[in-house]
Enzyme design. Structure first.
Site, PDB file in Angstrom:
ATOM      1  N   ASP A  36       0.844  -1.203   0.000  1.00 18.20           N
ATOM      2  CA  ASP A  36       0.000   0.000   0.000  1.00 18.20           C
ATOM      3  C   ASP A  36       0.879   1.252   0.000  1.00 18.20           C
ATOM      4  O   ASP A  36       1.824   1.340   0.779  1.00 18.20           O
ATOM      5  CB  ASP A  36      -0.883  -0.032   1.258  1.00 18.20           C
ATOM      6  CG  ASP A  36      -2.060   0.926   1.179  1.00 18.20           C
ATOM      7  OD1 ASP A  36      -1.909   2.031   0.622  1.00 18.20           O
ATOM      8  OD2 ASP A  36      -3.141   0.578   1.695  1.00 18.20           O
ATOM      9  N   HIS A  45      -0.453   4.537   0.075  1.00 20.68           N
ATOM     10  CA  HIS A  45      -1.136   5.731   0.590  1.00 20.68           C
ATOM     11  C   HIS A  45      -0.499   6.197   1.907  1.00 20.68           C
ATOM     12  O   HIS A  45      -0.464   5.436   2.868  1.00 20.68           O
ATOM     13  CB  HIS A  45      -2.618   5.418   0.809  1.00 20.68           C
ATOM     14  CG  HIS A  45      -3.333   5.061  -0.457  1.00 20.68           C
ATOM     15  ND1 HIS A  45      -3.394   3.769  -0.929  1.00 20.68           N
ATOM     16  CD2 HIS A  45      -3.995   5.831  -1.360  1.00 20.68           C
ATOM     17  CE1 HIS A  45      -4.078   3.764  -2.064  1.00 20.68           C
ATOM     18  NE2 HIS A  45      -4.459   5.001  -2.357  1.00 20.68           N
ATOM     19  N   SER A  92      -5.408  -4.234   2.115  1.00 19.01           N
ATOM     20  CA  SER A  92      -4.580  -3.899   3.283  1.00 19.01           C
ATOM     21  C   SER A  92      -5.223  -4.362   4.594  1.00 19.01           C
ATOM     22  O   SER A  92      -4.520  -4.625   5.569  1.00 19.01           O
ATOM     23  CB  SER A  92      -4.331  -2.392   3.346  1.00 19.01           C
ATOM     24  OG  SER A  92      -3.639  -1.982   2.192  1.00 19.01           O
TER      25      SER A  92
END
Ligand code: B1M
Length: 215
Positions: free
Chosen positions: A99, A101, A152
């Site tokens: 991930d 972000h 996630s």
């Protein structure tokens, strides 16, 4: 456009030219750095998420919105109130494996740091082994994991299982990110992890949890 709408639009449009001047004007108008982030800029990111989710915005534009958001947050960071100077406790913070972000995680970092915590921010796509290594190294009081993708949330489950199997489930874990729900964390995940896993809906809930854990 009025200033607040202009700032909001800057995030949605990913328009950085003149951003700092607008932010300065907002600060001069007496809006706190935190209120600018929470009440104006994050609303813009929310709109970006909705536009992207409904196919009305393409990825490169999402990226320039994210970059504008990051530039705004780093400009505002020095203006945020620092509450305490003595370190209250330590946390290792990371975006989970797979991930990328990191805007939310970095906000959590800023809020915790400004409130007296020592944050070891490991960045993005971080494996559980790296988190464990860092937690041992700094003697962390907690591990914080962020992740925004649905996949996630599954990685987080695996990470908790890994901590459990390495007999590390005494370390409290705080989970946050848009794809999680409170029920998933507090009911499903808590039961596999000794009751020591907590859900941070936003950066301030993350701070509240740390304060409770350290007390
Ligand atoms: Co992506 N993305 N993205 N993206 N992106 C989402 C998450 C998505 C919901 C958009 C959508 O479809 N509507 C969607 C996920 C869908 C899903 O999994 N079901 C999505 C997707 C699909 C993708 C890609 C797969 C797109 C692609 O490549 N086709 C790809 C993934 C790449 C990867 O990770 N492997 C991708 C890429 C990107 C960009 C790189 C373009 C960019 C990220 C840039 C960056 O972060 N450096 C991006 C962005 C910006 C978004 C949205 C639009 C905004 C995210 C954001 O920054 N929000 C997002 C839409 C959405 O979230 N609704 C989306 C603002 C931020 C402050 O909020 O991180 O939630 P958030 O943090 C909050 C709380 O959650 C909490 O506190 C913060 C606020 O106080 N919190 C914690 C977060 N972590 C915490 C930890 C804690 C405590 C609280 O304790 C430890």
């Amino acid at each position: 456009l009025p200033l607040e709408q202009r700032l909001y639009k800057r995030i949605v449009d990913g328009n950085r030219k003149g951003l700092e001047e607008d932010l300065e004007e907002a600060l001069n108008d007496g809006i706190s750095a935190l209120d600018i982030i929470n009440n104006i800029l994050l609303e813009g990111m929310k709109e970006v998420g909705e536009l992207f989710g409904s196919g009305k915005m393409q990825l490169p534009f999402v990226l320039s919105s994210a970059e504008t958001m990051k530039a705004a947050v780093s400009f505002l960071e020095p203006f945020m109130e620092v509450r305490e100077s003595a370190k209250k406790g330590k946390i290792v913070l990371a975006t989970v494996k797979g991930d990328v972000h990191d805007i939310g995680k970095n906000l959590v970092d800023i809020i915790l740091t400004n409130n007296g915590y020592e944050v070891t921010n490991l960045g993005i796509k971080v494996s559980i082994s790296e988190m464990i290594e860092a937690a041992n190294r700094v003697q962390a009081d907690a591990i914080g994991m962020s992740g925004l993708l649905v996949k996630s949330t599954l990685i987080m489950r695996e990470n908790l299982e890994e901590l459990q199997s390495r007999n590390l489930s005494h370390i409290p874990v705080i989970l946050g990110g848009a794809a999680l729900t409170r029920t998933y964390v507090e009911r499903d995940l808590r039961s596999i992890y000794n009751g020591r896993v907590f859900y941070g809906k936003d950066a301030f809930e993350g701070l509240d949890i740390m304060n409770k854990l350290i007390d």
